[in-house]
Scaffold this active site. Structure first.
Site, PDB file in Angstrom:
ATOM      1  N   PHE A 178       0.943  -1.245  -0.125  1.00  0.00           N
ATOM      2  CA  PHE A 178      -0.033  -0.085   0.157  1.00  0.00           C
ATOM      3  C   PHE A 178       0.951   1.050  -0.024  1.00  0.00           C
ATOM      4  CE2 PHE A 178      -2.728   3.232   1.598  1.00  0.00           C
ATOM      5  CZ  PHE A 178      -3.710   3.252   1.060  1.00  0.00           C
TER       6      PHE A 178
ATOM      7  N   ASP B 226       1.181  -4.407   8.838  1.00  0.00           N
ATOM      8  CA  ASP B 226       0.280  -3.436   8.566  1.00  0.00           C
ATOM      9  C   ASP B 226      -1.047  -4.207   8.534  1.00  0.00           C
ATOM     10  OD1 ASP B 226      -1.855  -1.695   7.989  1.00  0.00           O
ATOM     11  OD2 ASP B 226      -0.446  -0.769   6.410  1.00  0.00           O
TER      12      ASP B 226
ATOM     13  N   TYR C 104     -11.049   2.617  10.099  1.00  0.00           N
ATOM     14  CA  TYR C 104     -12.282   2.884   9.533  1.00  0.00           C
ATOM     15  C   TYR C 104     -12.472   1.982   8.373  1.00  0.00           C
ATOM     16  CZ  TYR C 104      -8.530   5.039   6.405  1.00  0.00           C
ATOM     17  OH  TYR C 104      -7.427   5.194   5.644  1.00  0.00           O
ATOM     18  N   LYS C 105     -11.947   0.786   8.237  1.00  0.00           N
ATOM     19  CA  LYS C 105     -12.222  -0.140   7.237  1.00  0.00           C
ATOM     20  C   LYS C 105     -13.080  -1.231   8.084  1.00  0.00           C
ATOM     21  CE  LYS C 105      -8.046   0.673   4.518  1.00  0.00           C
ATOM     22  NZ  LYS C 105      -8.604   1.109   3.352  1.00  0.00           N
TER      23      LYS C 105
ATOM     24  N   ARG D  40     -12.873  -3.982  -6.899  1.00  0.00           N
ATOM     25  CA  ARG D  40     -12.693  -4.467  -5.775  1.00  0.00           C
ATOM     26  C   ARG D  40     -14.172  -4.623  -5.061  1.00  0.00           C
ATOM     27  NH1 ARG D  40      -8.697  -1.909  -1.210  1.00  0.00           N
ATOM     28  NH2 ARG D  40     -10.256  -0.265  -1.653  1.00  0.00           N
TER      29      ARG D  40
END
Lengths: 404, 404
Positions: free
Chosen positions: B123, B193, B218-219, B363
């Site tokens: 990422f 991560d 927040y995911k 996705r």
């Protein structure tokens, strides 16, 4: 001053209508807006909208419907309050993180200059973060000197002069024009921490020719607890400095998803992670209240409020540690008292909220947006009475808890 | 699978009742919870309480009534989801800032080791922040190799192996046990991560013997837009590593207001500035939903949801880039398509929200807390139809906007 005189001042106070824009609990005189500003009614609505509508209903689509641009948009609104251009301010992270970014960047601006110069007794996080920053730049060091020695300590090794414009404890205010000139004359940059100045007094970074600044959103700006902080970089430095906290939101093309970091143009490069949307919503509503505020009026009223509380303290022999000359201070007043902690607790019990600062300071924030002259007169009356009756001697008020 | 079969699975789904704890807009199939989790009803209430009652009524007093301890309290609640002890996790700042803190600290752990090793295509913020971190440690460098070459690239110069446990694009999952062992065998630390793993799949940092980790709120954790992030340090490292972002909230005595920084014991030293209270309130409510979730059930359902959507894609020849073996992936599914952007827009217009990742990936997040088997069956049906009818060919869907 009598209560009647305070009432008369309120009757002609152009800022008085703004009080209705804030929620203030009944039975409380809140003189701690320099630590946490009161809740603007619009902030409660903005946070509810951000939560239930933007997050709940629009979900991920909200990033393209206002969230993504919020750091620049809210920064642009803060600009007027600190004498900056709209494209010189951005909002994000904490004051501490923003200090770190700018201090490391400033230390890297000129390899011949390796010293951060600051004041002993500066707000702790400024000095703590400066310690962290020098650890990230080879050869860098932190020089901390007494307030009176700061100007004389500027030299050819000074990379950046780090000063808090208004002192968190005493309310003493640096002469921004003079110190900026002195730093520049020595070839150094200057970084102003405006945490106790933004929204408290008129600030003119551009007029002073300041290089860098940071400040917090949750004090006089009324942005809410732990609100995102702001960061200022004068245009002439924007292409030359970059953030050590090189996160994706500061990338020139965050959604190209490339491996190599390339800083965004302008202020966007000072962003790091994903913006704190809910905190940003509250802060923006808090800042929007300021759109209708004349800063000269604000400052004139602050000076009146100071005089009222100062007179009350003087009447019972309290030692005021804040400057008497208005242009030498910010918008709070601090007294020294050997039992400051217990005195503060006694006043809270009576409905007057100020705060205590180790070891012997009791501090009151003067926030003209939502405090009337009568409020401060009543605060002074409670203060006078508490001192006169030695209210601090009640053992219940001497039990220390964690305080902010 | 038929719609009836999906209904039958829902009828026996032990997680099905959790759906009512979330707000989901009518007419939307939300398969983007891996980017921004849906709003828990309790989060809307918690944010309102934090705003109107804690901020509005209790004001500064709220710091002693729950705010100050929130980073540790919420961290302790996240611990179970990632296989950590309660005193190994703290919440604050962003994933990017937390990566920076830990990478700099890890680079300083052993002066003989100066390399951060990571994966090409990780990422972006992980690699961007690693660039920033090496700039803060003399002699440090970043080595980025292809996924297949990571293990072989570990060596005596490796200070820390930085890996994203579940890949944001492909959903490929590293074998945490094996890579942690390999890093340790080479004498390196490992930093995981967990942004696309926490709340998505069972994670066991302690079981793997992992050293360090970060992750976003927040995911899959449903903590709200720009929620504070978490940070994990194994107990054995807690006294030996310190944060370069040495702010006052990480000080051993933040309210003693002393000039010199002294890191707090335990996880508190990883705090920097004042905690983002409103974001923390939402995150805590989101985390509290997890208290009743069996992670094995969660993962079993995720695998079923994957199979439903995978079959739908296969039926129209879509190339799936996510691993078919459940234990080799996270909880999203990605397809490659030459018109992925326009296809994503066409699906959003039909009420199916997934997301696009440059240059050719569409996705879909599989979030068993609030997606039923029927939801995902319907999503598959829309996907099939959109591909079969070449819905991407409508020019309206090809106009690019900023996306996340």
């Amino acid at each position: 001053m009598t209560l009647e005189e305070a009432r008369a001042l309120d009757a002609t106070d152009a800022l008085a209508p703004l009080r209705d824009r804030f929620v203030l609990p009944p039975g409380v005189l809140y003189l701690d807006g320099n630590s946490l500003g009161a809740l603007p009614r619009a902030a409660a609505e903005a946070v509810a909208t951000a939560t239930t509508q933007q997050w709940g209903e629009r979900l991920i689509r909200s990033w393209n419907e206002g969230w993504m641009d919020a750091p620049r948009r809210v920064g642009g609104k803060i600009a007027r309050l600190i004498g900056a251009e709209q494209d010189e301010v951005i909002v994000g992270d904490s004051t501490s993180a923003n200090l770190f970014k700018l201090l490391v960047a400033a230390l890297r601006a000129d390899p011949a200059r390796r010293v951060i110069l600051s004041e002993a007794g500066n707000f702790p996080t400024d000095l703590h973060i400066a310690e962290g920053a020098i650890g990230c730049v080879p050869g860098a060091s932190l020089k901390v000197v007494a307030r009176g020695d700061v100007q004389g300590a500027l030299g050819p090794d000074t990379a950046v002069l780090l000063l808090t414009h208004t002192h968190y404890k005493s309310a003493e205010r640096w002469d921004m024009d003079a110190l900026t000139r002195a730093a520049h004359a020595a070839g150094a940059l200057v970084l102003w921490d405006l945490s106790h100045s933004a929204g408290a007094i008129p600030v003119n970074l551009g007029g002073a020719g300041a290089d860098l600044a940071v400040g917090c959103g949750y004090k006089f700006l009324n942005g809410g607890p732990g609100a995102p902080a702001f960061l200022y970089v004068a245009r002439r430095w924007q292409d030359r400095l970059a953030s050590p906290l090189s996160g994706w939101m500061g990338h020139a093309e965050p959604f190209a998803f490339v491996d190599a970091y390339r800083p965004a143009p302008g202020m966007t490069r000072w962003l790091a992670g994903t913006p704190a949307v809910l905190g940003m919503a509250a802060l923006e509503a808090g800042i929007d209240v300021w759109a209708d505020v004349d800063l000269a009026q604000l400052w004139a009223k602050s000076a009146q409020l100071f005089d009222i509380l100062h007179a009350a303290g003087a009447a019972v022999g309290l030692e005021c540690v804040s400057p008497i000359a208005p242009n030498a201070r910010g918008s709070h007043i601090s007294f020294r008292h050997p039992h400051a902690y217990a005195l503060c607790q006694a006043l809270i019990a009576k409905g007057l909220i100020g705060d205590f600062r180790d070891p012997d300071i009791i501090r009151f924030g003067l926030t003209p947006l939502y405090l009337s002259h009568q409020d401060v007169w009543r605060a002074g009356d409670l203060l006078r009475e508490a001192v006169a009756t030695e209210a601090w001697s009640d053992p219940a008020y001497q039990v220390r808890a964690a305080v902010t």
